[in-house]
Design an enzyme around this catalytic site. Structure first.
Site, PDB file in Angstrom:
ATOM      1  N   GLU A   1       5.682  10.909  -1.256  1.00  0.00           N
ATOM      2  CA  GLU A   1       6.092  10.020  -2.355  1.00  0.00           C
ATOM      3  C   GLU A   1       5.044   9.873  -3.464  1.00  0.00           C
ATOM      4  OE1 GLU A   1       6.456   6.434   0.171  1.00  0.00           O
ATOM      5  OE2 GLU A   1       5.134   5.449  -1.264  1.00  0.00           O
TER       6      GLU A   1
ATOM      7  N   ASP B   1       5.554  -2.359  20.906  1.00  0.00           N
ATOM      8  CA  ASP B   1       4.263  -2.458  20.221  1.00  0.00           C
ATOM      9  C   ASP B   1       3.174  -2.330  21.275  1.00  0.00           C
ATOM     10  OD1 ASP B   1       2.022  -3.120  18.580  1.00  0.00           O
ATOM     11  OD2 ASP B   1       3.314  -4.337  17.302  1.00  0.00           O
TER      12      ASP B   1
ATOM     13  N   ALA C   1       8.277   1.373   5.986  1.00  0.00           N
ATOM     14  CA  ALA C   1       6.855   1.211   6.339  1.00  0.00           C
ATOM     15  C   ALA C   1       5.972   2.275   5.684  1.00  0.00           C
ATOM     16  CB  ALA C   1       6.709   1.213   7.853  1.00  0.00           C
ATOM     17  N   ARG C   2       5.923   3.447   6.265  1.00  0.00           N
ATOM     18  CA  ARG C   2       5.104   4.527   5.718  1.00  0.00           C
ATOM     19  C   ARG C   2       5.810   5.861   5.925  1.00  0.00           C
ATOM     20  NH1 ARG C   2       3.032   1.471   2.973  1.00  0.00           N
ATOM     21  NH2 ARG C   2       0.832   0.960   2.699  1.00  0.00           N
TER      22      ARG C   2
ATOM     23  N   HIS D   1      10.030   2.909  -2.726  1.00  0.00           N
ATOM     24  CA  HIS D   1       8.995   1.985  -2.240  1.00  0.00           C
ATOM     25  C   HIS D   1       9.092   0.639  -2.967  1.00  0.00           C
ATOM     26  CE1 HIS D   1       5.003   2.353   0.134  1.00  0.00           C
ATOM     27  NE2 HIS D   1       5.394   1.089   0.133  1.00  0.00           N
TER      28      HIS D   1
ATOM     29  N   ARG E   1       3.856  -8.989  11.236  1.00  0.00           N
ATOM     30  CA  ARG E   1       4.587 -10.017  10.477  1.00  0.00           C
ATOM     31  C   ARG E   1       5.924  -9.512   9.941  1.00  0.00           C
ATOM     32  NH1 ARG E   1      -0.723 -10.394   9.181  1.00  0.00           N
ATOM     33  NH2 ARG E   1      -1.763 -12.408   9.385  1.00  0.00           N
ATOM     34  N   ILE E   2       5.919  -8.271   9.439  1.00  0.00           N
ATOM     35  CA  ILE E   2       7.160  -7.751   8.844  1.00  0.00           C
ATOM     36  C   ILE E   2       8.193  -7.462   9.942  1.00  0.00           C
ATOM     37  CG2 ILE E   2       8.177  -5.906   7.454  1.00  0.00           C
ATOM     38  CD1 ILE E   2       5.408  -5.656   6.049  1.00  0.00           C
TER      39      ILE E   2
ATOM     40  N   ASP F   1      12.637   3.707   2.396  1.00  0.00           N
ATOM     41  CA  ASP F   1      11.983   3.135   1.212  1.00  0.00           C
ATOM     42  C   ASP F   1      10.650   3.827   0.969  1.00  0.00           C
ATOM     43  OD1 ASP F   1      11.939   1.204  -0.946  1.00  0.00           O
ATOM     44  OD2 ASP F   1      10.320   0.218   0.148  1.00  0.00           O
TER      45      ASP F   1
ATOM     46  N   PRO G   1       2.033   0.367  10.687  1.00  0.00           N
ATOM     47  CA  PRO G   1       1.170   0.985   9.679  1.00  0.00           C
ATOM     48  C   PRO G   1       0.988   2.461  10.034  1.00  0.00           C
ATOM     49  CG  PRO G   1      -0.148  -0.260  11.241  1.00  0.00           C
ATOM     50  CD  PRO G   1       1.292  -0.492  11.621  1.00  0.00           C
TER      51      PRO G   1
HETATM   52  C1  COI Z   1       1.800  -2.151   1.053  1.00  0.00           C
HETATM   53  O1  COI Z   1       1.598  -3.348   0.801  1.00  0.00           O
HETATM   54  O2  COI Z   1       0.965  -1.485   1.678  1.00  0.00           O
HETATM   55  C2  COI Z   1       3.012  -1.510   0.573  1.00  0.00           C
HETATM   56  O3  COI Z   1       3.443  -0.566   1.136  1.00  0.00           O
HETATM   57  C3  COI Z   1       3.635  -1.998  -0.666  1.00  0.00           C
HETATM   58  C4  COI Z   1       3.036  -1.316  -1.853  1.00  0.00           C
HETATM   59  C5  COI Z   1       3.989  -0.410  -2.532  1.00  0.00           C
HETATM   60  C6  COI Z   1       2.563  -2.314  -2.834  1.00  0.00           C
END
Ligand code: COI
Length: 337
Positions: free
Chosen positions: A269, A180, A239-240, A302, A160-161, A264, A212
Site C-alpha cells: 500500500e 492471542d 490491521a496490517r 487505510h 484494544r482494537i 483496509d 500488529p
Molecule cells: C496506525 O495507527 O498505525 C494505523 O494503521 C493508522 C494510520 C493510517 C494512521
C-alpha cells in the site's frame, strides 16, 4: 498560571485536517510547534535543527538513514501520531538512543466500527446490489445474504482494537472466539480464548485480524492457513497488509475457500493508498485492481482510523508525549525496541 516550557517541537507531514488540533494544543500549552507539510525524509530532517523533538506520522519507513540525519541534527525525541511502529528502523533507534513514543489508543472504536461496517456490507451483498441498481436491475436473486448473529467470529489479537470489535460483534449476537499469545484476564474468565490459531481457523466463519505486524506473523494468512479454515470463511483485515499473503488470498477467493474479504490495508500500500491516480485504470498495481474489481472484496485505502475523534487524539496525544519526553526524558507511551 501555567508554567511555560521552553521546548520547541517540529511536526512533520501535517495534513490540513490535523492542523486545527495542533494549533489548539500549541496555544493551550504555550509551546512552539513548527508545522511542516512534508514527510520526514533525509532532506527534511535538516529542518529539525534547533528543535527538541519531532512529531511524525507516515507510512513510508523511518529508515536508518533518516534517523541518522535526525540524530545528526540533535533530535532524538520522536513521537509517532499513530500506533504501528513496524516501519521504524530499530537498529537506528538503539544506535542513537532515540526515545520513541506512539499513540496506542487514539480511537479503537474508529477501527472497530469500520471493520464491522465492512463485514455487514459483505454479508448483505450491498456491493452487488449497489452495482446492479445503478444499471437498473432491482431484482433480489441470486444475492441472498447471511446473518452475523448466526456466525462465529474469530478475533486474532485481543488488544484494544480487537476488544472493541469483539463488543460490536457480540452486540450483533455473534459468537466470538479469540486467539492471542497474551490473554486478557477478563476475556480469559469469559472463556473466549482458543488454544491455537488452528483452532480458531477451524471454528470461525469470520476472521477479524487485529494484530500488529511483527517478523513472526508476516503472511500468517497464507495457502496453508486458508486451507485450515472453514470453506466460505470471511476475512477482515483492518490491521496490517503484511499479515496476508495477497497471492494466496486471491487463490482462496478464486476457489471459493474464502467467501469474501474486507481489506483496509494491503501488502504494497505504501505509495499507493492516499494517492489520487485520476482513474481506476491508472492505479499502478494489478493485484490490487484484481481485488478491487470483485463484489465480494471491499478494499479501502487505510481509512478505518480516519475520524475526527481519532485525528484529534493522534495529534494531541503525540504532542503530549513529545512534550513529556523533552521535559522529563520519559512519556506514557514510550515504545521499547
Ligand atoms: C496506525 O495507527 O498505525 C494505523 O494503521 C493508522 C494510520 C493510517 C494512521
Amino acid at each position: 498560571m501555567k508554567e511555560e516550557l521552553t521546548v520547541k517541537i517540529i511536526a512533520y507531514g501535517i495534513r490540513e485536517d490535523e492542523r486545527p488540533y495542533l494549533e489548539e494544543w500549541a496555544q493551550d500549552q504555550g509551546i512552539e510547534v513548527r508545522v511542516v507539510r512534508e514527510l520526514l525524509d533525509e532532506q527534511t530532517a535538516d529542518l529539525a535543527k534547533g528543535y527538541d523533538g519531532a512529531v511524525v506520522y507516515q507510512q513510508k519507513p523511518y529508515s536508518g538513514a533518516i534517523l541518522d540525519r535526525l540524530a545528526a541534527n540533535g533530535v532524538t525525541n520522536l513521537s509517532l501520531r499513530n500506533v504501528g511502529v513496524d516501519n521504524v528502523d530499530a537498529d537506528a533507534v538503539k544506535r542513537h538512543g532515540f526515545k520513541v513514543t506512539n499513540v496506542p489508543a487514539y480511537s479503537p472504536a474508529a477501527i472497530a466500527e469500520f471493520t464491522v461496517t465492512r463485514l455487514m456490507q459483505l454479508l448483505r451483498r450491498t456491493p452487488t446490489f449497489d452495482r446492479e441498481q445503478a444499471l437498473g436491475d432491482l431484482r433480489w436473486a441470486p444475492d441472498i445474504a447471511d446473518e452475523l448473529n448466526t456466525m462465529t467470529v474469530g478475533i486474532v489479537a485481543t488488544g484494544r482494537i480487537g476488544r472493541a470489535a469483539m463488543k460490536i460483534y457480540q452486540g450483533f449476537g455473534a459468537k466470538v472466539i479469540a486467539y492471542d499469545v497474551y490473554h486478557n484476564p477478563e476475556l480469559e474468565k469469559q472463556g473466549i480464548y482458543v488454544d491455537t490459531l488452528d483452532d480458531l481457523y477451524a471454528q470461525a466463519d469470520v476472521i477479524s485480524l487485529h494484530a500488529p505486524a511483527t517478523k513472526d506473523n508476516e503472511k500468517m494468512l497464507n495457502d496453508a492457513a486458508f486451507a485450515k479454515m472453514k470453506p466460505g470463511v470471511w476475512i477482515l483485515n483492518p490491521a496490517r497488509g503484511a499479515l496476508i499473503d495477497t497471492d494466496a488470498l486471491i487463490r482462496a477467493l478464486d476457489s471459493g475457500q474464502v467467501a469474501g474479504a474486507a481489506l483496509d490495508v494491503y501488502e504494497d500500500e505504501v505509495g499507493i493508498f492516499n494517492t489520487d491516480f485520476g482513474s481506476f485504470a491508472s492505479i499502478p498495481d494489478e493485484r490490487l485492481k484484481n481485488l478491487m474489481e470483485r463484489d465480494n472484496v471491499l478494499v479501502s485505502p487505510h481509512i478505518a482510523f480516519y475520524t475526527r475523534t481519532a485525528v484529534k487524539n493522534m495529534v494531541q496525544y503525540a504532542l503530549n508525549n513529545n512534550r513529556d519526553l523533552i521535559a522529563t526524558g520519559h512519556a506514557k507511551n514510550e515504545v521499547q525496541f
